[in-house]
Scaffold this motif. Structure first.
Motif, short mmCIF file in Angstrom:
data_model
loop_
_atom_site.label_atom_id
_atom_site.label_comp_id
_atom_site.label_asym_id
_atom_site.label_seq_id
_atom_site.Cartn_x
_atom_site.Cartn_y
_atom_site.Cartn_z
N SER B 96 0.03 8.03 4.71
CA SER B 96 0.83 6.91 4.21
C SER B 96 0.14 5.57 4.46
O SER B 96 0.03 4.75 3.54
CB SER B 96 2.21 6.94 4.88
OG SER B 96 2.99 5.84 4.47
N VAL B 97 -0.35 5.33 5.69
CA VAL B 97 -0.98 4.03 5.96
C VAL B 97 -2.30 3.89 5.19
O VAL B 97 -2.63 2.79 4.71
CB VAL B 97 -1.21 3.77 7.47
CG1 VAL B 97 0.12 3.63 8.20
CG2 VAL B 97 -2.08 4.81 8.12
N GLU B 98 -3.03 4.98 5.01
CA GLU B 98 -4.28 4.90 4.23
C GLU B 98 -3.97 4.64 2.76
O GLU B 98 -4.72 3.94 2.06
CB GLU B 98 -5.09 6.19 4.41
CG GLU B 98 -6.52 6.13 3.89
CD GLU B 98 -7.46 5.27 4.75
OE1 GLU B 98 -7.02 4.68 5.75
OE2 GLU B 98 -8.66 5.18 4.38
N THR B 99 -2.84 5.18 2.29
CA THR B 99 -2.42 4.97 0.90
C THR B 99 -2.05 3.50 0.68
O THR B 99 -2.40 2.91 -0.35
CB THR B 99 -1.22 5.90 0.59
OG1 THR B 99 -1.64 7.25 0.78
CG2 THR B 99 -0.75 5.72 -0.84
N ILE B 100 -1.36 2.90 1.65
CA ILE B 100 -1.04 1.47 1.56
C ILE B 100 -2.34 0.65 1.55
O ILE B 100 -2.51 -0.27 0.73
CB ILE B 100 -0.13 1.03 2.73
CG1 ILE B 100 1.27 1.62 2.59
CG2 ILE B 100 -0.07 -0.50 2.83
CD1 ILE B 100 2.08 1.09 1.42
N GLN B 101 -3.26 0.99 2.44
CA GLN B 101 -4.54 0.29 2.49
C GLN B 101 -5.23 0.34 1.12
O GLN B 101 -5.72 -0.67 0.61
CB GLN B 101 -5.42 0.94 3.57
CG GLN B 101 -6.89 0.55 3.57
CD GLN B 101 -7.10 -0.89 3.98
OE1 GLN B 101 -6.16 -1.59 4.32
NE2 GLN B 101 -8.34 -1.32 3.92
N TYR B 140 1.81 2.68 -3.90
CA TYR B 140 2.80 1.94 -3.11
C TYR B 140 4.03 2.82 -2.85
O TYR B 140 4.44 3.05 -1.70
CB TYR B 140 3.18 0.68 -3.89
CG TYR B 140 3.68 -0.52 -3.14
CD1 TYR B 140 4.33 -0.43 -1.92
CD2 TYR B 140 3.51 -1.79 -3.68
CE1 TYR B 140 4.80 -1.56 -1.27
CE2 TYR B 140 3.97 -2.94 -3.04
CZ TYR B 140 4.62 -2.81 -1.83
OH TYR B 140 5.08 -3.94 -1.20
N SER B 141 4.63 3.35 -3.92
CA SER B 141 5.84 4.17 -3.73
C SER B 141 5.50 5.51 -3.09
O SER B 141 6.28 6.04 -2.30
CB SER B 141 6.57 4.37 -5.06
OG SER B 141 5.69 4.81 -6.06
N LYS B 142 4.32 6.05 -3.43
CA LYS B 142 3.91 7.32 -2.82
C LYS B 142 3.81 7.19 -1.31
O LYS B 142 4.14 8.12 -0.58
CB LYS B 142 2.56 7.76 -3.40
CG LYS B 142 2.68 8.45 -4.75
CD LYS B 142 3.22 9.85 -4.58
CE LYS B 142 3.37 10.57 -5.91
NZ LYS B 142 4.06 11.86 -5.75
N ALA B 143 3.33 6.05 -0.83
CA ALA B 143 3.21 5.85 0.62
C ALA B 143 4.58 6.00 1.30
O ALA B 143 4.67 6.56 2.39
CB ALA B 143 2.62 4.48 0.91
N PHE B 144 5.63 5.51 0.65
CA PHE B 144 6.98 5.66 1.20
C PHE B 144 7.44 7.12 1.12
O PHE B 144 7.97 7.66 2.10
CB PHE B 144 7.97 4.74 0.48
CG PHE B 144 7.86 3.31 0.91
CD1 PHE B 144 8.62 2.83 1.97
CD2 PHE B 144 6.99 2.43 0.30
CE1 PHE B 144 8.51 1.51 2.40
CE2 PHE B 144 6.86 1.11 0.71
CZ PHE B 144 7.62 0.65 1.77
N SER B 145 7.22 7.76 -0.02
CA SER B 145 7.62 9.17 -0.16
C SER B 145 6.90 10.04 0.86
O SER B 145 7.50 10.94 1.46
CB SER B 145 7.31 9.68 -1.58
OG SER B 145 8.13 9.06 -2.53
N GLU B 162 11.24 1.11 7.97
CA GLU B 162 11.44 -0.33 8.15
C GLU B 162 10.11 -1.02 8.47
O GLU B 162 9.80 -2.09 7.92
CB GLU B 162 12.42 -0.59 9.30
CG GLU B 162 13.88 -0.54 8.90
CD GLU B 162 14.83 -0.50 10.10
OE1 GLU B 162 16.04 -0.51 9.88
OE2 GLU B 162 14.34 -0.45 11.26
N ILE B 163 9.33 -0.40 9.34
CA ILE B 163 8.03 -0.99 9.70
C ILE B 163 7.10 -0.99 8.49
O ILE B 163 6.42 -1.98 8.20
CB ILE B 163 7.41 -0.23 10.89
CG1 ILE B 163 8.25 -0.51 12.14
CG2 ILE B 163 5.94 -0.63 11.09
CD1 ILE B 163 7.57 -0.19 13.42
N LEU B 164 7.06 0.13 7.76
CA LEU B 164 6.16 0.19 6.61
C LEU B 164 6.54 -0.89 5.59
O LEU B 164 5.66 -1.59 5.06
CB LEU B 164 6.22 1.58 5.96
CG LEU B 164 5.10 1.84 4.94
CD1 LEU B 164 3.76 2.03 5.66
CD2 LEU B 164 5.39 3.05 4.07
N ALA B 165 7.84 -1.04 5.32
CA ALA B 165 8.27 -2.01 4.31
C ALA B 165 7.97 -3.44 4.76
O ALA B 165 7.42 -4.25 3.98
CB ALA B 165 9.77 -1.84 4.03
#
Lengths: 347, 347
Positions: B96-101, B140-145, B162-165
């Motif tokens: 997830s964090v790598e996807t956001i990056q 972006y949405s995949k990182a949340f899923s 909450e932290i990710l958002a």
């Protein structure tokens, strides 16, 4: 349906939307205050402040009202009774879905390089490309943060967040399919309807099902409301495609027939192609009003416009039947009216 | 520290990262499969597949290993022991964090119109603007899923989401501040550090704190790890700014001194300006290597480069002290090494 029934319904829907719009607009300013960096937050709010019917938040509020059996006039949407004796902030998900809608509009306008939206300059024209991308990205994460603040038990919140995230992914997939279809001839009606489902209908489905999840409704109710959203969302898009051909340009806010000029695949052109119409030869790059009229006559003669109207009508009827899971109430009646209105509206 | 200590540390860090990278890369292909619409998913995976050190997922895995006291060689990261007798999928937040990056890099490259990234063409050049915006939005949405699928109790998942958002919102705010600063003279060191915190450090803080939340660590531990991520993330950005001036162009993959040419505010130029250096006049639009060398000499003479090195060193020491909340282990030692490595690296 008689004309006067349609007019009465339109009055009821417009009144219901207007009554809830002020509440939604106030919640938007509360959830998305203009703060530092100001230019970013101003750009993020720009389209939200420019208006919009707020149909998705209204639908979300009507679902909540139907389930809880409360009176719109007296209920506090920020401390809304759920089905298990708790309280939920219904405006959090209402603002969240509208925030997602606004983010997708900002990024869509960049992708299409559209200069106008809702009667104002699009965000990347009013600001710049960089700010518009960032404004969309900001609204995207804010929609998740806002939804998280709804106050329901965490298992319900997790389910609601799952729906919001998968909805956003599907919107992207739908947009990618739409672009892909423009370059293709062989698109089936089923493929088109899948694209419409992803691009438009899933956000209506999220607006209809998330309040049921947060209030603690059972799975059958959640499923039925999700289906209602998908049905009316698809009908809404088909009506948009019909209006592009049949509404007056000034009501549309753009040139009538623009989909034909741009070679956009719609349920109407797909039907026409299947019935021997040379869709690509219908109009040139810069058609006169008479040429547009002739093209629409050809589509009418092929039965394509009636076909689309019939399909939209079937979807609305299907969506309304799904509302049977809700207890009878004024709010449930309005959800049915909203569905009808979406395919009756002239713009 | 002696040179050989630094080399040993670098070897340990590179080894630790390499051992976890294959696991992360396999998880990326599992969490983000190429599916219909293929062009969209190919574009979404393009930068992720082009490489990257995977420092954030590695940090996340090391925190989890430290907390649970497990052996990297034998543990199943997909069914990782938490601190309360349950199991958590640690690869879900790692991906997830790598996807956001990756999403932020794709959109950043559009905003800066950078043609190259990680030795390959940037996504909007390899594909097109529309696909690149959509690819970023999809990630972006995949990182949340993906984060949602971690398997922890829902109250922990809600905190992680909450932290990710809020992290994503802050990244956007940091990027907006960075743009804003380019047009301003009067930026203070504190303002600069806040911008760096938002633009870069918050994602390190998310990578350090989310595994602690998901494994059920206490608030003190979560807070300390969040602080570790903020400290090393800020140090990382300062080191990036230093390398732009001091590393060889071929190691950087871009022209040395490019920040000076572009008028970018960094901790170095802010210090120099405060100490009487005419920063804007240091180099012209297309400086020679000798002119860059002379500019760097001026910054060196003003003490600005030492100042930045000192600040980065302090942040690393502060970050390492925060690791005291973790039980002693090889993994904790490696988290300290990662912090040191970030400010010792030559590129």
């Amino acid at each position: 349906m008689s004309d006067s029934e349609g007019r009465d319904r339109e009055t009821r829907v417009r009144d219901a939307v207007a009554r809830r719009r002020d509440i939604v607009n106030r919640a938007i300013t509360e959830e998305l205050p203009i703060k530092e960096p100001e230019r970013l937050y101003e750009a993020s709010r720009y389209l939200l402040d420019a208006g919009g019917k707020r149909l998705r938040p209204t639908t979300l509020m009507l679902v909540a009202e139907s389930l809880a059996g409360v009176d719109h006039e007296t209920v506090d949407y920020r401390s809304f009774p759920d089905l298990t004796g708790g309280r939920v902030d219904v405006l959090a998900p209402a603002v969240s879905v509208e925030t997602i809608q606004s983010f997708t509009l900002i990024h869509d306008d960049i992708m299409d390089d559209d200069a106008m939206r809702r009667g104002v300059t699009s965000v990347h024209h009013a600001y710049d490309l960089e700010t518009a991308i960032l404004a969309g990205d900001t609204l995207y994460s804010k929609a998740f943060s806002i939804l998280l603040s709804n106050g329901a038990p965490t298992d319900r919140t997790v389910r609601a967040i799952e729906i919001l995230a998968s909805t956003c992914t599907e919107i992207c997939e739908g947009q990618a399919l739409d672009v892909d279809f423009e370059g293709r001839e062989a698109v089936t009606t089923d493929q088109y309807l899948e694209m419409v489902e992803f691009k438009t209908a899933v956000l209506y489905a999220a607006a209809s099902s998330i309040p049921a999840i947060l209030l603690g409704a059972d799975d059958e109710t959640v499923e039925a409301l999700h289906g209602y959203g998908l049905d009316v969302g698809r009908a809404f898009q088909i009506q948009d495609d019909l209006l592009d051909l049949t509404a007056a340009s000034d009501a549309l806010g753009k040139q009538r027939g623009s989909d034909l000029v741009e070679g956009k695949q719609t349920i109407i052109t797909l039907h026409a192609r299947d019935h021997g119409v040379d869709v690509d030869g219908l109009v040139g790059d810069d058609p006169t009003t008479a040429e547009i009229d002739a093209a629409v006559d050809r589509l009418e003669a092929a039965g394509s416009i009636d076909h689309a109207r019939g399909l939209a009508g079937e979807l609305v009827e299907s969506g309304k039947r799904r509302l049977d899971v809700l207890p009878e109430s004024e709010a449930r009646g309005l959800l049915g009216d909203v569905a009808d209105f979406l395919v009756e509206r002239g713009y």
